[in-house]
Design an enzyme around this catalytic site. Structure first.
Site, mmCIF file in Angstrom:
data_model
loop_
_atom_site.group_PDB
_atom_site.id
_atom_site.type_symbol
_atom_site.label_atom_id
_atom_site.label_comp_id
_atom_site.label_asym_id
_atom_site.label_seq_id
_atom_site.Cartn_x
_atom_site.Cartn_y
_atom_site.Cartn_z
ATOM 1 N N THR A 1 -5.976 6.863 7.606
ATOM 2 C CA THR A 1 -5.828 5.775 6.652
ATOM 3 C C THR A 1 -7.229 5.320 6.252
ATOM 4 O O THR A 1 -8.194 5.553 6.973
ATOM 5 C CB THR A 1 -5.014 4.608 7.253
ATOM 6 O OG1 THR A 1 -4.851 3.590 6.263
ATOM 7 C CG2 THR A 1 -5.684 4.009 8.463
ATOM 8 N N GLY A 2 -7.330 4.694 5.101
ATOM 9 C CA GLY A 2 -8.626 4.194 4.670
ATOM 10 C C GLY A 2 -9.123 4.905 3.421
ATOM 11 O O GLY A 2 -8.333 5.477 2.669
ATOM 12 N N ARG B 1 -6.366 9.280 -10.084
ATOM 13 C CA ARG B 1 -7.053 9.479 -8.802
ATOM 14 C C ARG B 1 -6.044 9.808 -7.691
ATOM 15 O O ARG B 1 -4.994 9.195 -7.575
ATOM 16 C CB ARG B 1 -7.834 8.213 -8.454
ATOM 17 C CG ARG B 1 -8.586 8.269 -7.126
ATOM 18 C CD ARG B 1 -7.788 7.696 -5.995
ATOM 19 N NE ARG B 1 -8.574 7.584 -4.770
ATOM 20 C CZ ARG B 1 -8.037 7.326 -3.582
ATOM 21 N NH1 ARG B 1 -6.747 7.139 -3.442
ATOM 22 N NH2 ARG B 1 -8.801 7.228 -2.507
ATOM 23 N N THR C 1 1.571 6.895 0.621
ATOM 24 C CA THR C 1 0.729 5.786 0.159
ATOM 25 C C THR C 1 0.865 5.579 -1.341
ATOM 26 O O THR C 1 1.272 6.485 -2.074
ATOM 27 C CB THR C 1 -0.762 6.093 0.465
ATOM 28 O OG1 THR C 1 -1.557 4.932 0.210
ATOM 29 C CG2 THR C 1 -1.299 7.234 -0.383
ATOM 30 N N THR D 1 -1.452 2.179 4.218
ATOM 31 C CA THR D 1 -0.930 3.551 4.177
ATOM 32 C C THR D 1 -0.315 3.912 5.513
ATOM 33 O O THR D 1 -0.919 3.684 6.551
ATOM 34 C CB THR D 1 -2.106 4.512 3.904
ATOM 35 O OG1 THR D 1 -2.539 4.296 2.581
ATOM 36 C CG2 THR D 1 -1.690 5.961 4.090
ATOM 37 N N SER E 1 0.814 -1.223 0.000
ATOM 38 C CA SER E 1 0.000 0.000 0.000
ATOM 39 C C SER E 1 0.841 1.263 0.000
ATOM 40 O O SER E 1 0.294 2.365 0.020
ATOM 41 C CB SER E 1 -0.899 0.028 1.241
ATOM 42 O OG SER E 1 -1.771 -1.065 1.232
HETATM 43 C C1 SD4 Z 1 -6.137 6.692 -0.141
HETATM 44 N N1 SD4 Z 1 -6.085 6.775 2.250
HETATM 45 O O1 SD4 Z 1 -5.463 6.820 -1.148
HETATM 46 C C2 SD4 Z 1 -5.450 6.208 1.102
HETATM 47 C C3 SD4 Z 1 -5.469 4.725 1.048
HETATM 48 C C4 SD4 Z 1 -5.234 4.051 2.316
HETATM 49 O O2 SD4 Z 1 -4.973 2.251 3.413
HETATM 50 O O3 SD4 Z 1 -5.167 4.589 3.386
HETATM 51 N N2 SD4 Z 1 -5.144 2.808 2.279
HETATM 52 O O4 SD4 Z 1 -7.336 6.880 -0.118
#
Ligand code: SD4
Length: 330
Positions: free
Chosen positions: A241-242, A218, A208, A190, A88
């Protein structure tokens, strides 16, 4: 946990009715069954999303020599960027749907300076390029090919970031081409990191490769100051994160810091920031977002929508060892 129960629990704590440090109910991983009591934690301190022992240890090496929080967070997250097993972040990251690994990263210091790169390819240490943007340009953010060109000018090597493993998985994904981000894909994700150094200054970094198989071009929350990361030397810092889209919509990390400014604990602030997301998104069951935060007293917090998110703290006082804590809200 049933949704109603979950919402009830969230709103109780948001209203401050649960005032005892909720972190004491954190579930720790098997390596360290030490309950976290925020009041015992003091500076220096480093906190990072996910269970990233190499990264927090690397950051600690800087902090224990009285190095700056800025140097600590850069050194810390670089470990994950270079780790091809973390799919990631950085080298080895999962590609977008066209098969390109594109990196997003940012860094912010105690004076409110910040730098970021977005949609950058072929350079592993996006966080260090972001720092160069902060320190060597009049700008805050560089994108795509221009970020890459800037990196080469600064001496960063060109590398192929797509590993055989990530390529094989992408080719497999292409057979169906169904975009459905998987919650907590694995226990590496991330990395967002916050550190307070011996002087009491705070800095943060976030890096990330973004959501796997995202549309080309994106960009998520991670390189966006205020969304994936925010620090304020008067108050503290937060990182996320997320699912980046949800974090951007609520300017999540800035929100957490501002809630701390208004008197919320790091834990309460993280909970409220998650509540803002689930309030507006009826499909919140399908997404994961996790926040971590630290205030200038060295108190910490973390919260997420779904179980499985963990964060790692490394501090000296009260914690002779690394502590890896997961906050599971069900
Ligand atoms: C994103 N927040 O690109 C990041 C991805 C992520 O764990 O955190 N993945 O949206």
């Amino acid at each position: 946990m049933k949704r109603r129960k979950f919402l009830k629990k969230s709103s109780l704590s948001t209203a401050g009715i649960i005032s005892a440090p909720i972190l004491t109910s954190c579930k720790t991983d098997s390596k360290a069954e030490v309950p976290i009591t925020p009041t015992t934690i003091t500076k220096p301190i480093v906190i990072a999303t996910w269970n990233v022992p190499n990264s927090t240890a690397e950051a600690w090496k800087v902090l224990e020599k009285n190095g700056s929080a800025l140097d600590a967070v850069e050194a810390g997250v670089k470990m994950e960027e270079a780790d091809v097993n973390n799919q990631s972040v950085g080298k080895g990251g999962r590609p977008d749907r066209d098969g390109n690994v594109t990196l997003d990263a940012c860094i912010m210091d105690q004076n409110g300076n910040c730098g970021a790169v977005v949609y950058m390819q072929n350079v592993t240490h996006a966080v260090s390029v972001a720092r160069k943007v902060m320190e060597d340009t009049p700008h805050v953010m560089l994108a795509g090919k221009s970020a890459e060109k800037f990196a080469y000018e600064k001496g960063f090597p060109k590398e192929n970031l797509l590993t055989e493993k990530s390529k094989a998985e992408w080719l497999e994904w292409k057979k169906e081409s169904k975009y459905a981000p998987v919650i907590n894909i694995e226990n590496h994700d991330t990395i967002g990191m916050l550190a307070i150094d011996e002087k009491g200054d705070i800095s943060g970094a976030c890096t990330t490769s973004g959501m796997a198989y995202k549309m080309a071009g994106r960009i998520g929350d991670s390189p966006i100051i205020g969304s994936g990361l925010f620090v304020d030397n008067e108050i503290g810092g937060a990182t996320a994160t997320g699912q980046g889209e949800e974090i951007v919509k609520t300017v999540g990390s800035f929100l957490v810091v501002e809630l701390m400014r208004q008197g919320r604990s790091p834990q309460e602030a993280c909970e409220e920031a998650v509540n803002r997301i689930i309030k507006n998104d009826p499909n919140f069951k399908d997404i994961q977002v996790g926040y971590i935060a630290v205030n200038k007293n060295g108190e910490t917090g973390g919260y997420c929508i779904h179980p499985g998110f963990s964060y790692r703290i490394f501090s000296e006082k009260g914690h002779e060892n690394n502590i890896s804590a997961s906050y599971l809200k069900v």
